[in-house]
Design an enzyme around this catalytic site. Structure first.
Site, short mmCIF file in Angstrom:
data_model
loop_
_atom_site.label_atom_id
_atom_site.label_comp_id
_atom_site.label_asym_id
_atom_site.label_seq_id
_atom_site.Cartn_x
_atom_site.Cartn_y
_atom_site.Cartn_z
CB CYS A 57 -0.97 -0.03 1.18
SG CYS A 57 -2.35 1.11 1.01
CG HIS A 105 -3.44 -3.84 2.92
ND1 HIS A 105 -2.56 -3.41 3.89
CD2 HIS A 105 -3.98 -2.72 2.36
CE1 HIS A 105 -2.58 -2.08 3.93
NE2 HIS A 105 -3.43 -1.64 3.01
CD GLU A 126 -1.28 -6.66 5.01
OE1 GLU A 126 -1.46 -5.50 5.43
OE2 GLU A 126 -0.91 -6.91 3.84
#
Length: 532
Positions: free
Chosen positions: A400, A526, A528
């Protein structure tokens, strides 16, 4: 009918309710049950989107764009489910809903009050959400875990406690189970465990009309037998129902700890659950995972260069994703935390030793991650880290803001664009390589970003495509207001800075790579958030 397990906390906040709620759900899921989860946050915010990571930790983003408490990330990882924004209830959401109903005339002629109107809406919300499928099927969950944020006795949680007090009678005793998580501090030079805080916490809980079925006691070491018996006696539960949840080598041991003390048996008996697993030990794979984690010897050292490193929960999903990856390859993850401001060339506010240590750490690690964030503070330090990784061929992943930082650094260093920047960080820059997305509101901050699951298509063969199994189209979760300026794309790619992933309209840059670098990748999304 859905069975409900409420998890409350006492003595202090941050006592570990989220991990125990997730672990409880995991134990039931490994026994063949479908499990959903709800987190109640008693703050007035509509959602977590405008909260500072330094106050509440990471803002977790769901597929539907919901910005929620980090505990929902724990639920998704432990239970392998996909939750929605409605799985996070806040005081703001409830009051907004009730007030809108009042304005529409739904309560016409009545005095709208906390009891019954707010408490009724809380119960309705829980009932509705608990029945929504979360595991990719159309089946109603067997069990719903409800975590009540904060600490019993907090003023802001009073409407929720009262709603749940009523709710337990509405669903009946065989459909409601309460786990109270409390702290048993160890004080004095002899390390005496103190039960009084837990006694007081349970007394507060019972005074509000809720009685625990299980008391999970957090402590630095296993509970002494006499302390367990004392808590049981003064809190009106069986000694067997006072569970110890002591500090362990990793979170993977918490479900095993609870299972070994009989939690599944207690839940099965009280809730009349029909377990569906036929395995002799449903947790055999989990035990193997927990054991392997403690036996890893080969290490990989990853530096996280961020602006919220003083509270490591700000990046909890990044850390968990790294742990998942390292464990998959049989490697022990070692995290090095670098406050990005310490890398800034003009930093005069910190002592020389701190500055020197930050640069030495950056040079010593195996790889670097620059995660997301907002605002100008510490971004110059991120640019320093990015430049070092690019020039010294150090593996780097920018997420990001981290991807945008890599664009800024390359523009300045390789394209000769002095002062190139993001309009977020420098509105007057002559080279706006990162710009505000035109459709995003400039007057309202909450819930107005580009959020949730979005498509990314690969426009050429690249390392990232290989990591995604050769797929042409992937879906990842986003949370950003700014994007790479499309007017500069051709200049970047002429210099070997390639935008290999783009949105479906080929307008937004999603993934950047430098092919002649060992590993230099930036993602606007993102990754994750979906790690399991």
């Amino acid at each position: 009918m859905v069975k409900y397990i409420l998890v409350t906390g006492g003595v202090i906040s941050g006592v570990g309710k989220g991990v125990i709620a997730s672990s409880t759900g995991l134990l039931l899921k490994t026994n063949g049950l479908s499990v959903s989860a709800i987190k109640i946050d008693p703050y007035l915010n509509i959602d977590a989107g405008t909260l500072s990571p330094l106050d509440h930790g990471e803002v977790f983003v769901l597929d539907d764009g919901g910005e929620v408490d980090l505990d929902l990330g724990n639920y998704e990882r432990f239970l392998d489910v996909t939750l929605k924004r409605v799985n996070n209830i806040t005081t703001g959401k409830i009051y907004k809903d009730v007030i809108e109903r009042e304005r529409k005339g739904d309560y016409l002629g009545k005095t709208v009050q906390v009891v019954p109107h707010v408490t009724d809406r809380i119960q309705e919300w829980i009932t509705e959400v608990s029945k929504e499928p979360v595991d990719g099927t159309s089946n109603e969950p067997d069990v719903c875990i409800i975590e009540l944020g904060g600490t019993i006795g907090d003023i802001e949680s009073a409407p929720f406690v009262e709603a749940i007090r009523q709710f337990q009678f509405a669903v009946g005793p065989t459909n409601f189970f309460l786990i109270h998580v409390s702290l048993v501090p160890v004080v004095g030079s002899v390390g005496e465990q103190k039960s009084k805080p837990t006694q007081a916490s349970v007394r507060d809980l019972r005074s509000l009309g809720l009685s625990p079925d299980i008391i999970a006691c957090r402590s630095t070491r296993p509970l002494d037998d006499d302390v367990r018996k004392k808590i049981a006696m003064f809190c009106q539960v069986s000694p067997n129902h006072v569970l110890t949840v002591h500090d362990a080598e990793s979170l993977y041991h918490v479900p095993l700890m609870l299972a070994d003390q009989g939690l599944v048996e207690y839940l099965t008996k009280k809730l009349e659950l029909k377990l569906k697993s036929e395995a002799e030990d449903p947790l055999v794979d989990w035990r193997r995972l927990a054991t392997r984690e403690t036996q890893l010897t080969r290490e990989v050292n990853i530096a996280l260069v961020g602006k919220y490193t003083y509270l490591q929960d700000s990046y909890i999903s990044v850390v968990k994703a790294l742990q998942h990856a390292a464990s998959n390859f049989g490697i022990k993850l070692v995290m090095s935390w670098i406050e990005a401001s310490l890398l800034e060339e003009d930093n005069k506010t910190e002592d020389e030793e701190k500055l020197k240590a930050a640069h030495e750490t950056l040079r010593s690690v195996d790889g670097i991650i620059i995660p997301g964030g907002f605002g100008a503070r510490a971004t110059d330090g991120m640019i320093v880290a990015c430049k070092y990784a690019r020039l010294e061929k150090k593996p780097l992943l920018g997420i990001c803001l981290g991807m945008q930082i890599s664009v800024i650094e390359f523009a300045r260093t390789e394209l000769g664009m002095e002062g190139a920047h993001s309009t977020e960080l420098d509105p007057d820059t002559k080279h706006p390589v990162v710009i505000y997305m035109p459709e995003v509101s400039k007057t309202h901050m909450g819930g107005t970003m580009r959020l949730g699951s979005r498509a990314t298509k690969f426009v050429r063969e690249c390392a990232s495509k290989k990591l995604y199994g050769g797929k042409d189209l992937i879906y990842e979760r986003h949370r950003h207001r700014y994007e790479i300026n499309p007017e500069y794309i051709e200049l970047f790619e002429q210099k070997g800075f390639l935008f290999v992933g783009r949105d479906e309209n080929n307008e937004r840059m999603e993934i950047v790579e430098i092919p002649d670098h060992p590993y230099f990748v930036g993602t606007q999304f993102h990754p994750e958030y979906k790690s399991r």
